[in-house]
Design a protein around this motif. Structure first.
Motif: not given
Lengths: 139, 243
Positions: B41-42, A117-119, B90, B37-39, A57, B53-54, A54-55, B87-88, A121-124
């Motif tokens: 996604r949207a 995705y980092d926390s 926000n 593990r981050p939150r 990709i 970006a993705p 889920d995070w 990538s940024f 929501n930026n794509v790394i």
């Protein structure tokens, strides 16, 4: 006196053929006691099984491989070995209690890349070196 | 995948408890250099639409992954020796568009707090999509990018020149502006957002509203919104000691 010209001797290399290919179906992959000789084995790390998709990709997981098998003398035809490993295997034959066999370990490693995705929501995209075994040998 | 569980000689195999499994998984993440593990996604509706970006990062991923496979393959120019690409998207966007006094500009702010300390920036790009301008037909445009170093409320902000690109008003596609020079300030003011200001001028020096020049901002479809991408070379991180 003029010394007769000696034909240049081809330089003797005492390294084993640096053949890092995996054992073919005709190679004897079983050592003297039916033990497998040192070689690369399949190992797949699944991000799917770990529940991380889920995070993460890409990818769904990756083949890491691992090395296992005997480093007995004489070393098999398909094996990589350093000169030191050959010497250690010989001395092990003479003094098995004092000197251990050489061990089967990676001789060549490559990287793997992960997109996530980092926390915020930026794509790394991260590349991690030495995560995939490309070849095994005795050390 | 791979062979089933192997019984190592001499020690009884036992199943890990849930808590131990979580610890092992955390170790695997740490070896891979991934954060915890981050939150999630949207919400699915938003994340279903392809975002700029993705999409761009997925192309980079395939390029980097093919580098990984073919040892010794010449790395791509951008990827080069990068270990980490961020990538940024926000951002806050501000316009000084038509109706205001000249010069017109568009300003973007990015939250850089996620940049890990100690990583060396090897390249940074600001990418903005341009559609053909319907107002400036065949003229040539000069697009300049500045970093907003310090905002001043009683006068113009302090700006630091970053890049200049020249293109036709009718051109279409991603415009890439090099903002690597701005990264020196990031490292100094780690907590601070990155402010970028974009100006457009015609050949004879008239200021043009970036929107009228065909440059798409935050209002564009997700797959064409502007974003920043930064390439890092990891400092030779010491070999990890297993915990």
């Amino acid at each position: 006196a003029v010394r007769p010209l000696r034909r240049r001797q081809p330089k003797k290399t005492n390294e084993l053929p640096q053949d890092s290919r995996l054992p073919g179906i005709f190679d004897d992959v079983h050592g003297s006691h039916g033990q497998q000789v040192c070689r690369r084995h399949e190992l797949y790390v699944s991000f799917q099984d770990l529940g991380w998709l889920d995070w993460i990709i890409a990818p769904q997981g990756y083949s890491a491989y691992y090395c296992e098998g005997e480093c007995s003398f004489p070393l098999g035809s398909c094996m990589n070995a350093t000169n030191h490993a050959i010497l250690q295997s010989l001395v092990h034959l003479m003094k098995p209690d004092a000197v251990p066999k050489a061990c089967c370990a990676p001789t060549k490693l490559s990287a793997t890349s992960v997109l996530y995705y980092d926390s915020s929501n930026n794509v790394i995209l991260r590349k991690k070196r030495n995560m995939v075994v490309k070849a095994c040998g005795c050390h | 995948g791979g062979p089933g569980p192997r019984l190592p000689p001499g020690c009884p195999q036992r199943r890990l408890g849930a808590r131990e499994r979580r610890d092992v998984q955390r170790e695997i993440l740490a070896v891979l250099g991934l954060p915890g593990r981050p939150r999630p996604r949207a919400p699915p509706a938003a994340s279903r639409l392809p975002a700029s970006a993705p999409l761009f990062m997925l192309d980079l991923y395939h390029a980097m992954a093919s580098d990984d496979d073919e040892d010794g393959a010449p790395p791509e120019r951008r990827l080069g020796r990068a270990d980490l690409v961020m990538s940024f998207v926000n951002m806050v966007e501000r316009d000084r568009a038509l109706g205001h006094q000249e010069p017109h500009w568009k300003e973007f702010h990015f939250d850089l707090t996620q940049i890990p300390a100690g990583e060396a920036v090897t390249a940074a790009e600001f990418r903005i999509y341009k559609v053909p301008s319907t107002h400036l037909l065949n003229s040539t445009l000069h697009v300049t990018m500045f970093q907003v170093v310090q905002e001043q409320f009683n006068r113009e902000s302090d700006l630091f020149f970053l890049d200049l690109q020249t293109l036709g008003a009718g051109a279409e596609g991603w415009l890439v502006l090099d903002i690597t020079a701005a990264s020196d300030h990031w490292l100094l003011k780690h907590h601070k957002d990155l402010g970028l200001r974009l100006y457009v001028e015609t050949e004879d020096g008239h200021s043009v509203d970036p929107g009228l020049a065909g440059l798409l901002g935050q209002q564009a479809p997700r797959s064409r919104q502007p974003f920043v991408v930064t390439f890092f070379r990891a400092s030779q991180n010491p070999v990890r000691t297993p915990r």
